[in-house]
Design a protein around this motif. Sequence first.
Motif, PDB file in Angstrom:
ATOM      1  N   PHE A 432       0.959  -1.086  -0.100  1.00 29.55           N
ATOM      2  CA  PHE A 432      -0.034  -0.023   0.103  1.00 29.55           C
ATOM      3  C   PHE A 432       0.816   1.192  -0.100  1.00 29.55           C
ATOM      4  O   PHE A 432       1.947   1.177   0.703  1.00 29.55           O
ATOM      5  CB  PHE A 432      -0.739   0.122   1.159  1.00 29.55           C
ATOM      6  CG  PHE A 432      -1.695  -1.086   1.460  1.00 29.55           C
ATOM      7  CD1 PHE A 432      -2.877  -1.206   0.607  1.00 29.55           C
ATOM      8  CD2 PHE A 432      -1.388  -2.006   2.093  1.00 29.55           C
ATOM      9  CE1 PHE A 432      -3.931  -2.261   0.794  1.00 29.55           C
ATOM     10  CE2 PHE A 432      -2.439  -3.214   2.455  1.00 29.55           C
ATOM     11  CZ  PHE A 432      -3.807  -3.167   1.651  1.00 29.55           C
ATOM     12  N   ASP A 433       0.473   2.341  -0.717  1.00 29.29           N
ATOM     13  CA  ASP A 433       1.168   3.650  -0.527  1.00 29.29           C
ATOM     14  C   ASP A 433       0.947   4.293   0.618  1.00 29.29           C
ATOM     15  O   ASP A 433       1.554   5.254   1.063  1.00 29.29           O
ATOM     16  CB  ASP A 433       0.831   4.502  -1.855  1.00 29.29           C
ATOM     17  CG  ASP A 433       1.738   3.959  -3.154  1.00 29.29           C
ATOM     18  OD1 ASP A 433       2.658   3.184  -2.840  1.00 29.29           O
ATOM     19  OD2 ASP A 433       1.463   4.422  -4.319  1.00 29.29           O
ATOM     20  N   PHE A 434      -0.333   3.789   1.256  1.00 33.81           N
ATOM     21  CA  PHE A 434      -0.941   4.999   2.284  1.00 33.81           C
ATOM     22  C   PHE A 434      -0.640   4.135   3.554  1.00 33.81           C
ATOM     23  O   PHE A 434      -0.478   2.784   3.663  1.00 33.81           O
ATOM     24  CB  PHE A 434      -2.314   5.147   2.009  1.00 33.81           C
ATOM     25  CG  PHE A 434      -3.073   4.021   2.062  1.00 33.81           C
ATOM     26  CD1 PHE A 434      -3.788   3.504   3.318  1.00 33.81           C
ATOM     27  CD2 PHE A 434      -3.690   3.304   0.894  1.00 33.81           C
ATOM     28  CE1 PHE A 434      -4.658   2.539   3.467  1.00 33.81           C
ATOM     29  CE2 PHE A 434      -4.591   2.277   0.955  1.00 33.81           C
ATOM     30  CZ  PHE A 434      -4.836   1.757   2.126  1.00 33.81           C
ATOM     31  N   SER A 435      -0.619   4.798   4.627  1.00 33.28           N
ATOM     32  CA  SER A 435      -0.335   4.068   5.978  1.00 33.28           C
ATOM     33  C   SER A 435      -1.879   3.428   6.518  1.00 33.28           C
ATOM     34  O   SER A 435      -2.892   4.357   6.325  1.00 33.28           O
ATOM     35  CB  SER A 435       0.137   4.930   7.001  1.00 33.28           C
ATOM     36  OG  SER A 435      -0.744   6.098   7.369  1.00 33.28           O
ATOM     37  N   ARG A 436      -1.839   2.554   6.891  1.00 31.22           N
ATOM     38  CA  ARG A 436      -3.104   1.797   7.737  1.00 31.22           C
ATOM     39  C   ARG A 436      -3.197   2.146   8.918  1.00 31.22           C
ATOM     40  O   ARG A 436      -2.376   2.474   9.557  1.00 31.22           O
ATOM     41  CB  ARG A 436      -3.066   0.414   7.269  1.00 31.22           C
ATOM     42  CG  ARG A 436      -3.352  -0.390   6.016  1.00 31.22           C
ATOM     43  CD  ARG A 436      -2.160   0.108   5.030  1.00 31.22           C
ATOM     44  NE  ARG A 436      -1.174  -0.922   5.387  1.00 31.22           N
ATOM     45  CZ  ARG A 436       0.171  -0.403   4.943  1.00 31.22           C
ATOM     46  NH1 ARG A 436       0.410   0.723   4.236  1.00 31.22           N
ATOM     47  NH2 ARG A 436       1.149  -1.153   4.995  1.00 31.22           N
ATOM     48  N   LYS A 437      -4.450   1.679   9.592  1.00 31.75           N
ATOM     49  CA  LYS A 437      -4.744   1.979  10.846  1.00 31.75           C
ATOM     50  C   LYS A 437      -3.636   1.459  12.145  1.00 31.75           C
ATOM     51  O   LYS A 437      -3.622   1.997  13.033  1.00 31.75           O
ATOM     52  CB  LYS A 437      -6.260   1.325  11.318  1.00 31.75           C
ATOM     53  CG  LYS A 437      -7.377   2.404  10.436  1.00 31.75           C
ATOM     54  CD  LYS A 437      -8.700   1.830  10.785  1.00 31.75           C
ATOM     55  CE  LYS A 437      -9.742   2.787  10.184  1.00 31.75           C
ATOM     56  NZ  LYS A 437     -11.028   2.071  10.376  1.00 31.75           N
ATOM     57  N   ASP A 438      -3.185   0.206  11.666  1.00 34.24           N
ATOM     58  CA  ASP A 438      -2.192  -0.199  12.556  1.00 34.24           C
ATOM     59  C   ASP A 438      -0.822   0.438  12.305  1.00 34.24           C
ATOM     60  O   ASP A 438       0.173   0.045  13.170  1.00 34.24           O
ATOM     61  CB  ASP A 438      -2.298  -1.729  12.235  1.00 34.24           C
ATOM     62  CG  ASP A 438      -1.789  -2.202  10.896  1.00 34.24           C
ATOM     63  OD1 ASP A 438      -1.799  -1.234  10.042  1.00 34.24           O
ATOM     64  OD2 ASP A 438      -1.417  -3.414  10.744  1.00 34.24           O
ATOM     65  N   GLU A 439      -0.540   1.359  11.516  1.00 40.46           N
ATOM     66  CA  GLU A 439       0.413   1.979  11.432  1.00 40.46           C
ATOM     67  C   GLU A 439       0.504   3.569  11.408  1.00 40.46           C
ATOM     68  O   GLU A 439       0.822   4.215  10.471  1.00 40.46           O
ATOM     69  CB  GLU A 439       1.441   1.456  10.264  1.00 40.46           C
ATOM     70  CG  GLU A 439       0.630   1.378   9.110  1.00 40.46           C
ATOM     71  CD  GLU A 439       1.476   0.783   7.919  1.00 40.46           C
ATOM     72  OE1 GLU A 439       2.297   0.044   8.151  1.00 40.46           O
ATOM     73  OE2 GLU A 439       1.019   1.269   6.690  1.00 40.46           O
ATOM     74  N   PRO A 440      -0.305   4.055  12.355  1.00 35.77           N
ATOM     75  CA  PRO A 440      -0.591   5.607  12.496  1.00 35.77           C
ATOM     76  C   PRO A 440       0.714   6.643  12.332  1.00 35.77           C
ATOM     77  O   PRO A 440       0.302   7.920  11.883  1.00 35.77           O
ATOM     78  CB  PRO A 440      -1.460   5.731  13.553  1.00 35.77           C
ATOM     79  CG  PRO A 440      -0.709   4.754  14.532  1.00 35.77           C
ATOM     80  CD  PRO A 440      -0.680   3.547  13.681  1.00 35.77           C
ATOM     81  N   ASP A 441       1.620   6.130  12.599  1.00 37.94           N
ATOM     82  CA  ASP A 441       2.794   7.065  12.839  1.00 37.94           C
ATOM     83  C   ASP A 441       3.666   6.994  11.514  1.00 37.94           C
ATOM     84  O   ASP A 441       4.951   7.278  11.757  1.00 37.94           O
ATOM     85  CB  ASP A 441       3.831   6.842  13.955  1.00 37.94           C
ATOM     86  CG  ASP A 441       2.794   6.984  15.221  1.00 37.94           C
ATOM     87  OD1 ASP A 441       1.949   8.026  15.359  1.00 37.94           O
ATOM     88  OD2 ASP A 441       3.022   6.321  16.433  1.00 37.94           O
ATOM     89  N   ALA A 442       3.353   6.352  10.477  1.00 36.10           N
ATOM     90  CA  ALA A 442       4.204   6.001   9.445  1.00 36.10           C
ATOM     91  C   ALA A 442       4.569   7.427   8.677  1.00 36.10           C
ATOM     92  O   ALA A 442       5.740   7.409   8.365  1.00 36.10           O
ATOM     93  CB  ALA A 442       3.492   5.094   8.371  1.00 36.10           C
ATOM     94  N   PHE A 443       3.863   8.301   8.794  1.00 38.66           N
ATOM     95  CA  PHE A 443       4.380   9.652   8.066  1.00 38.66           C
ATOM     96  C   PHE A 443       4.129  10.802   9.065  1.00 38.66           C
ATOM     97  O   PHE A 443       4.221  11.935   8.856  1.00 38.66           O
ATOM     98  CB  PHE A 443       3.400   9.993   6.995  1.00 38.66           C
ATOM     99  CG  PHE A 443       3.258   8.910   5.914  1.00 38.66           C
ATOM    100  CD1 PHE A 443       4.369   8.577   5.094  1.00 38.66           C
ATOM    101  CD2 PHE A 443       1.964   8.254   5.725  1.00 38.66           C
ATOM    102  CE1 PHE A 443       4.403   7.649   4.306  1.00 38.66           C
ATOM    103  CE2 PHE A 443       2.001   7.289   4.606  1.00 38.66           C
ATOM    104  CZ  PHE A 443       3.196   6.958   3.824  1.00 38.66           C
ATOM    105  N   LYS A 444       4.417  10.419  10.342  1.00 41.80           N
ATOM    106  CA  LYS A 444       4.352  11.464  11.447  1.00 41.80           C
ATOM    107  C   LYS A 444       5.423  12.414  11.408  1.00 41.80           C
ATOM    108  O   LYS A 444       5.317  13.525  11.668  1.00 41.80           O
ATOM    109  CB  LYS A 444       4.238  10.669  12.760  1.00 41.80           C
ATOM    110  CG  LYS A 444       3.939  11.563  14.032  1.00 41.80           C
ATOM    111  CD  LYS A 444       4.262  10.794  15.261  1.00 41.80           C
ATOM    112  CE  LYS A 444       3.671  11.808  16.609  1.00 41.80           C
ATOM    113  NZ  LYS A 444       3.755  11.167  17.679  1.00 41.80           N
ATOM    114  N   ARG A 445       6.416  11.639  10.861  1.00 41.71           N
ATOM    115  CA  ARG A 445       7.922  12.802  10.877  1.00 41.71           C
ATOM    116  C   ARG A 445       7.553  13.891   9.819  1.00 41.71           C
ATOM    117  O   ARG A 445       8.219  14.801   9.976  1.00 41.71           O
ATOM    118  CB  ARG A 445       8.785  12.025  10.415  1.00 41.71           C
ATOM    119  CG  ARG A 445       9.432  11.032  11.598  1.00 41.71           C
ATOM    120  CD  ARG A 445      10.422   9.726  11.138  1.00 41.71           C
ATOM    121  NE  ARG A 445      11.560  10.325  10.608  1.00 41.71           N
ATOM    122  CZ  ARG A 445      12.753  10.395  11.136  1.00 41.71           C
ATOM    123  NH1 ARG A 445      12.710   9.893  12.488  1.00 41.71           N
ATOM    124  NH2 ARG A 445      13.642  10.674  10.707  1.00 41.71           N
TER     125      ARG A 445
END
Length: 536
Positions: A432-445
């Motif tokens: 997936f290109d987007f972050s899923r619910k189980d990885e909410p911090d994928a693009f936090k930075r």
Amino acid sequence: MKLWLQLFFTCALIWHTEAEFFTSIGQMTDLIYAEKDLVQSLKEYIRAEENKLSQIKSWAEKMDILTSKSTSDPEGYLAHPVNAYKLVKRLNTDWLELENLVLQDTTNGFIANLTIQRQFFPTEEDETGAAKALMRLQDTYKLDPETLSRGNLPGKSTLTVGDCFGMGKTAYNDGDYYHTVLWMEQALKQHDEGEDTAVSKVEILDYLSYAVFQFGDLHRAMELTRRLISLDSTHERAGSNLRYFEKLLEKEREEEEKEKSVNKTVTTTEAVVQSGAYERPLDYLPERDIYEALCRGEGVKMTPRRQKRLFCRYHDGNRNPHLLIAPFKEEDEWDSPHIVRYYDVMSDEEIEKIKQLAKPRLARATVRDPKTGVLTVASYRVSKSSWLEEDDDPVVAKVNQRMQQITGLTVKTAELLQVANYGMGGQYEPHFDFSRKDEPDAFKRLGTGNRVATFLNYMSDVEAGGATVFPDFGAAIWPKKGTAVFWYNLFRSGEGDYRTRHAACPVLVGCKWVSNKWFHERGNEFLRPCGRTEVD
């Protein structure tokens, strides 16, 4: 010419040194006999040197022809996966064998140069990776070893017994007995046909018999081991293995007698031996079969009914002033989720400039760790990529601006332009290109929210393979130079569209260049307003 002169004077120096050694002053009465021995030794030395030089000359002539061909079009030459594998294998293995041959002489100049250059040569790890890439192509596109070895692909390039043996050995060392059997069988077949090689049948049978045994095919393992022993009766491991196999077979027969199921067991075992094929082991990817079928162009769910819902049109970016006079040609690739292709997005000149900027910065492509958000390498993504900023060159800013005009989304919060090159067997497995619910911090930075959309530029044509496939709904999109495809990763509600799980298929023949822009949620709240609907 310089190398030949160097060899001549080096040989003269060796002869002079050896002559001084043999003309012992203390043994005056033995000088005549010593001289005779020296002449005989000299003749043997000359014959040995001539044989070595003949082998070196033959190798040099072969490499001269090969490098003339490869340097005339490096990228085109390396576009063929067999050429890429053989290049890595030559530099890591074959040139080492030449080095050992030359080291028997004192051609110090060549050895010094080779030693210096060796620090830039591929490593054992590189050769293993290249071999695995060929195996990946073999599996994905259902190519048997015969097809690859005989060069039955565009841009014919063959594999020798030694090459096939090297492939099998790589698989064996990785505990991959499935590919070990396939490639050792091909090596044995070519050996039986009389191909000249330094690899012995004993070596091939040694690996093959054990790999077959690992599949539980005891009868065939014994058959191969007996053949090995017939060629080398002193082979200790083979003798030990045969005795072990015989004990297992005897135990198996005893159990059959006890269970009174001899016919059933024998029939099953014989069927395996007769077929000579073993099933490919399952792996970690649940949609492996669907994914690979789509890569081959099989199982694409483009029905006549769906085809009628797909159209071509001119796209002006919702009356964007920049596109009113020169709109882009837009073509529907899929209806739901909606995937579109744009034509003439990048010119040949822009593509070459982007590639020129990216090449010096290319590094192993990374993926974002779902737990930490940090970029890291992964075995399921095999490519090299680099990131370009607008300050790098005006063409980057121009391409970014064009993508903004086409999509109606802002590039201010988008990620940098990523340029990727997929070489031999290059791929990116379903993701997936987007972050899923189980990885909410994928693009936090990044602080820009999730990836709302993907804009993918194809910067090269690919002769075979390299499609972008969507296993969930059975779509396959093939690269066309200068075009781009676009889709939304999120619904208007902000929920991820799990149907957009996609993959970049391995490149079979060719060299695949792409660039992409990931647009994020922040800054696009009013350009693509939120809504309750889960359909765009």
